[in-house]
Structure formats: structure tokens, C-alpha cells
Scaffold this active site. Structure first.
Site, mmCIF file in Angstrom:
data_model
loop_
_atom_site.group_PDB
_atom_site.id
_atom_site.type_symbol
_atom_site.label_atom_id
_atom_site.label_comp_id
_atom_site.label_asym_id
_atom_site.label_seq_id
_atom_site.Cartn_x
_atom_site.Cartn_y
_atom_site.Cartn_z
ATOM 1 N N LYS A 105 -0.069 3.734 4.930
ATOM 2 C CA LYS A 105 -0.231 3.398 3.514
ATOM 3 C C LYS A 105 0.488 4.453 2.664
ATOM 4 O O LYS A 105 1.701 4.429 2.604
ATOM 5 C CB LYS A 105 -1.704 3.200 3.214
ATOM 6 C CG LYS A 105 -2.118 1.854 3.834
ATOM 7 C CD LYS A 105 -3.562 1.572 3.981
ATOM 8 C CE LYS A 105 -3.706 0.200 4.666
ATOM 9 N NZ LYS A 105 -4.998 0.020 5.312
ATOM 10 N N ASP B 51 -13.455 6.714 6.599
ATOM 11 C CA ASP B 51 -12.114 6.122 6.664
ATOM 12 C C ASP B 51 -11.411 6.378 5.322
ATOM 13 O O ASP B 51 -11.837 5.881 4.277
ATOM 14 C CB ASP B 51 -12.279 4.613 6.919
ATOM 15 C CG ASP B 51 -10.953 3.889 7.108
ATOM 16 O OD1 ASP B 51 -9.933 4.357 6.568
ATOM 17 O OD2 ASP B 51 -10.951 2.842 7.781
ATOM 18 N N HIS C 53 -14.303 -1.514 6.399
ATOM 19 C CA HIS C 53 -13.167 -2.253 6.955
ATOM 20 C C HIS C 53 -13.491 -2.873 8.321
ATOM 21 O O HIS C 53 -14.238 -2.301 9.116
ATOM 22 C CB HIS C 53 -11.985 -1.294 7.098
ATOM 23 C CG HIS C 53 -10.675 -1.960 7.375
ATOM 24 N ND1 HIS C 53 -10.211 -2.151 8.647
ATOM 25 C CD2 HIS C 53 -9.732 -2.474 6.546
ATOM 26 C CE1 HIS C 53 -9.027 -2.749 8.593
ATOM 27 N NE2 HIS C 53 -8.714 -2.947 7.322
ATOM 28 N N HIS D 83 -7.184 4.590 2.116
ATOM 29 C CA HIS D 83 -6.634 4.373 0.772
ATOM 30 C C HIS D 83 -6.808 5.575 -0.157
ATOM 31 O O HIS D 83 -6.468 5.497 -1.333
ATOM 32 C CB HIS D 83 -7.269 3.130 0.142
ATOM 33 C CG HIS D 83 -6.973 1.896 0.925
ATOM 34 N ND1 HIS D 83 -5.828 1.171 0.745
ATOM 35 C CD2 HIS D 83 -7.642 1.302 1.933
ATOM 36 C CE1 HIS D 83 -5.821 0.153 1.606
ATOM 37 N NE2 HIS D 83 -6.913 0.217 2.332
ATOM 38 N N ASN E 241 0.814 -1.223 0.000
ATOM 39 C CA ASN E 241 0.000 0.000 0.000
ATOM 40 C C ASN E 241 0.847 1.272 0.000
ATOM 41 O O ASN E 241 0.353 2.335 0.356
ATOM 42 C CB ASN E 241 -0.924 0.004 1.220
ATOM 43 C CG ASN E 241 -1.869 -1.182 1.223
ATOM 44 O OD1 ASN E 241 -2.494 -1.470 0.219
ATOM 45 N ND2 ASN E 241 -1.962 -1.866 2.349
ATOM 46 N N SER F 212 -11.053 -0.530 0.362
ATOM 47 C CA SER F 212 -9.722 -1.136 0.373
ATOM 48 C C SER F 212 -9.588 -2.334 -0.554
ATOM 49 O O SER F 212 -8.504 -2.592 -1.059
ATOM 50 C CB SER F 212 -9.343 -1.543 1.795
ATOM 51 O OG SER F 212 -10.269 -2.472 2.314
ATOM 52 N N GLU G 228 -16.070 4.023 4.050
ATOM 53 C CA GLU G 228 -14.716 4.321 3.589
ATOM 54 C C GLU G 228 -14.804 5.314 2.442
ATOM 55 O O GLU G 228 -15.815 5.377 1.754
ATOM 56 C CB GLU G 228 -14.022 3.031 3.103
ATOM 57 C CG GLU G 228 -13.806 2.031 4.222
ATOM 58 C CD GLU G 228 -13.041 0.785 3.769
ATOM 59 O OE1 GLU G 228 -12.227 0.864 2.832
ATOM 60 O OE2 GLU G 228 -13.279 -0.274 4.365
HETATM 61 C C1 LIG Z 1 -5.387 -0.585 6.525
HETATM 62 C C2 LIG Z 1 -6.698 -0.064 6.913
HETATM 63 C C3 LIG Z 1 -6.955 0.336 8.226
HETATM 64 C C4 LIG Z 1 -5.990 0.053 9.344
HETATM 65 O O1 LIG Z 1 -4.905 0.903 9.333
HETATM 66 P P1 LIG Z 1 -3.561 0.417 10.058
HETATM 67 O O2 LIG Z 1 -2.832 1.671 10.296
HETATM 68 O O3 LIG Z 1 -2.893 -0.514 9.123
HETATM 69 O O4 LIG Z 1 -3.982 -0.251 11.337
HETATM 70 C C5 LIG Z 1 -8.147 0.937 8.496
HETATM 71 N N1 LIG Z 1 -9.079 1.114 7.554
HETATM 72 C C6 LIG Z 1 -8.891 0.726 6.293
HETATM 73 C C7 LIG Z 1 -9.949 0.962 5.289
HETATM 74 C C8 LIG Z 1 -7.706 0.115 5.932
HETATM 75 O O5 LIG Z 1 -7.524 -0.314 4.690
#
Ligand SMILES: *Cc1c(COP(=O)(O)O)cnc(C)c1O
Length: 362
Positions: free
Chosen positions: A220, A196, A123, A199, A37, A171, A167
Site C-alpha cells: 500500500k 494490522d 480484515h 493502511h 492504496n 481499511s 487494525e
Molecule cells: C490489504 C490488506 C491486507 C493484505 O495485504 P496484501 O499485502 O495486499 O496481501 C491485510 N490487512 C489489511 C487491513 C489490508 O487492508
């Protein structure tokens, strides 16, 4: 009653039989990775590394305590100011990870007697946070605004507070939520919004929408580690007091904060990185006749876990690292290859991937 190890052996045998067993592997050497990522290539950027090294030398290896005790080292404030500025909010709060952020944010804002409306594909950490909060969790079909509207109309009145959780860029699908519509619906139905952006940050600029809480990760596109929430000052102040995953956990190492801040600065002055990752994704969807990529993530749905694993192995033989994503990460029947593009990929590497994908055995 079998002993614990014997019990776990039977659990593992069941996963094996369903082709759903997962194993930790060493990071793949010598393969071109379309699996991680690091969309902007910042995890290995010299400026990001140097910032971390300088902070390591100046502040030491760890934060030594929770942020509310003595762990709130001087690198948090500029990092949080930067995040708030990027998201256009009054304030921001950094957590240990994105997962920990949602585990802290949701229970700090809603509880028993409240409701969380979450996208079906949101997620795991949003669902876990909702579950932990004690609020009622209702799922709406993925990006289905008619369904969300129907749930709000039917059920909003049964609860005190309502939170809509989704989101920005999904993801495992790479598509984008209709944020303006969600924000408008939230206003009409007296609900709050949590989005969220794990990405999206640095790759896809969100459409204008009044979102109450933006959250995301620094692991990421920002290439480092940590999670964040961006919101009005009063919301952030409540999180400082009530988000248990922050209150009861040690702060991030200073070097991690320094690297994350350096990465956000590069992200801002070099927007062409995100554009390049997106262009690679679009080149692949164009060439394969798939719907136009909306982000740096492109799913190739294979159906069964077996097919997804076989396709991943086929690509590995061709020098390409593409992971098979299986249930429960994605819904049953939608096991897939998940392609993730980075600004650091070359045109030749993307062409190599396209050629290999066209050769995938049916
Ligand atoms: C990767 C991810 C997370 C978690 O983030 P980390 O910092 O890796 O714990 C949360 N939400 C989504 C949509 C993700 O893809």
C-alpha cells in the site's frame, strides 16, 4: 448432480441477481483514481523503481526457493532491519504478502484451546488466520472497548492463550482503533495483541501503545509488495519456525524487497507525503460535513449495492475512479464509496471530486 461449470453458472446468477457479482477489469485509463492504496505515490517513484531495477539486474527475477532453503537473498536483512526500526521492535519478518502474513502469524501463535478476540471489522485475512489456527474466534463490536472488556471478563478464563486482533486504520472505514486502551486491557486480562497496520504505515502515526505484534503490508503506502511482522526477537524466531505461509512458500523476488526498502526510506525522509494525503482527506470531509478524516480513507455510505454502483458510475462519467465496496467486504446495508487519497493528488483534483460528490443524485 450438475457438472462443475453448470454449478458455477447458478452461483454467478445468484451474485448477479443480488448485484454482488465482481469482475476483474482492466486498470482504468484516463480517470483520476481515488481507488488505489498508493497513498504516498511511491509505486511510481523514480527511486523506488531504480532500486528494483538494480536488484533485478544483480540478483535475477526470483528468489528461487523458500527463505529457509536458499531463498533468503541479501535484500531481506536490511528490509527487516528497517521495518523493525520503524516499528520500534527488536526484529521483523517479511512474508509473501500481508494476507500471507496473517495466515502465518496467527496459527503460529495460537491454536486449539486458545481464543482470538477480533474486531468485527478486522480484515478477512485476520479472520482467515484465526480460523486456520483452530483457536476459538470471538468478535467484538467495532472499536467497542466495553464489549471487548465484557468478552474478556466472561470468557478469558475458558482458554489457555488469548490474542486480541485488530487494525490500526480500518481499511473500509478509515477510522482508528484505540490502541492504548486495547493494550492496557490485554495486559489486565493476560492477552496478547496483534495489530494490522496495512493502511496506517506512512500516513497515520499510531498512538503510543505496547503492541506484541505489528503486522502490515508493503503493497500500500510502500508501493511494492509483501507483508511483514514486527515483534520481539523470540516472537519472530517462532514465526520463522512455525509460520507455514513463510516456511512453505517461495521468498519474494529480490527486486520487490529492494523497491520496498527504497520506499520505506523515502517515507521516512519525506513525512510530508503522508501529511498531504491526510490533508486531502480532511478537505473532503470538511467540505461534505462528514466526520473529520482520521486517515487517507474516507467512506461514503450508500446503503444498497445498487446505490453504491450507481454512484461509482456517476463519478466515472465525471472522470473520477471511485470504487463501490459491497458485501461481503463490508456488512450488509453499508455498501459504500471508498475514497482513498494520495499525496500525488492535486488540489484541483480533490476539488473536482468534492464538486462531483455534491452532485451525486440522491
Ligand atoms: C490489504 C490488506 C491486507 C493484505 O495485504 P496484501 O499485502 O495486499 O496481501 C491485510 N490487512 C489489511 C487491513 C489490508 O487492508
Amino acid at each position: 448432480m450438475p457438472n462443475l461449470a453448470a454449478y458455477c453458472q447458478t452461483e454467478l446468477a445468484a451474485l448477479d441477481a443480488a448485484k454482488l457479482r465482481r469482475q476483474l477489469r482492466g486498470a482504468a485509463e484516463g480517470l483520476v483514481s481515488f481507488a488505489d492504496n498508493d497513498y504516498l505515490g511511491l509505486a511510481r517513484d523514480a527511486r523506488v523503481i531504480a532500486a528494483g531495477q538494480a536488484a533485478l539486474a544483480e540478483y535475477g527475477a526470483g528468489a528461487m526457493a523458500s527463505r529457509l532453503v536458499t531463498g533468503n537473498h541479501p535484500l531481506y536483512a536490511p528490509l527487516e532491519a528497517k521495518l523493525a526500526a520503524m516499528k520500534g521492535t527488536q526484529a521483523a519478518l517479511v512474508f509473501g504478502s500481508g494476507y500471507l502474513a496473517n495466515l502465518g502469524i496467527i496459527p503460529a501463535l495460537v491454536g486449539a484451546g486458545d481464543v482470538v478476540f477480533a474486531d468485527k471489522l478486522a480484515h478477512a485475512c485476520m479472520l482467515d488466520g484465526a480460523q486456520l489456527s483452530g483457536a476459538k474466534l470471538m468478535r467484538f463490536a467495532h472499536n467497542d472497548m466495553a464489549h471487548l472488556q465484557a468478552l474478556l471478563t466472561k470468557h478469558r478464563g475458558e482458554f489457555k492463550h488469548a490474542l486480541i486482533a485488530t487494525e490500526h486504520v480500518f481499511s473500509m472505514d478509515g477510522d482508528v482503533a484505540p490502541l492504548a486502551e486495547i493494550a492496557a486491557m490485554a495486559r489486565t486480562h493476560d492477552a496478547w495483541t496483534l495489530v494490522d497496520d496495512a493502511h496506517g504505515l506512512g500516513v497515520v502515526k499510531p498512538e503510543a501503545a505496547e503492541i506484541d505484534v505489528w503486522m502490515g503490508t508493503l503493497s500500500k503506502a510502500a508501493g511494492a509488495y509483501g507483508g511483514y511482522a514486527c515483534a520481539a526477537q523470540a516472537v519472530i524466531d517462532v514465526l520463522v519456525n512455525k509460520a507455514r505461509s513463510m516456511v512453505f512458500s517461495t521468498g519474494l523476488p529480490p527486486s520487490v524487497c529492494a523497491s520496498a526498502l527504497a520506499a520505506l526510506e523515502v517515507m521516512e525522509v519525506e513525512p510530508e507525503r503522508g501529511e498531504r494525503a491526510l490533508a486531502h482527506a480532511r478537505c473532503v470531509t470538511d467540505s461534505l460535513g462528514l466526520p473529520l478524516a482520521q486517515s487517507a480513507i474516507v467512506p461514503i455510505i450508500m446503503g444498497t449495492p445498487e446505490r453504491a454502483l450507481e454512484a461509482s458510475e456517476f463519478l466515472r462519467q465525471r472522470g473520477l475512479l471511485v470504487v463501490a465496496i459491497r458485501p461481503p467486504t463490508v456488512p450488509p446495508g453499508t455498501a459504500r464509496l471508498r475514497l482513498a487519497f494520495s499525496s500525488t493528488h492535486t488540489g484541483a483534483q480533490v476539488e473536482q471530486l468534492i464538486a462531483a460528490l455534491k452532485d451525486l443524485p440522491a
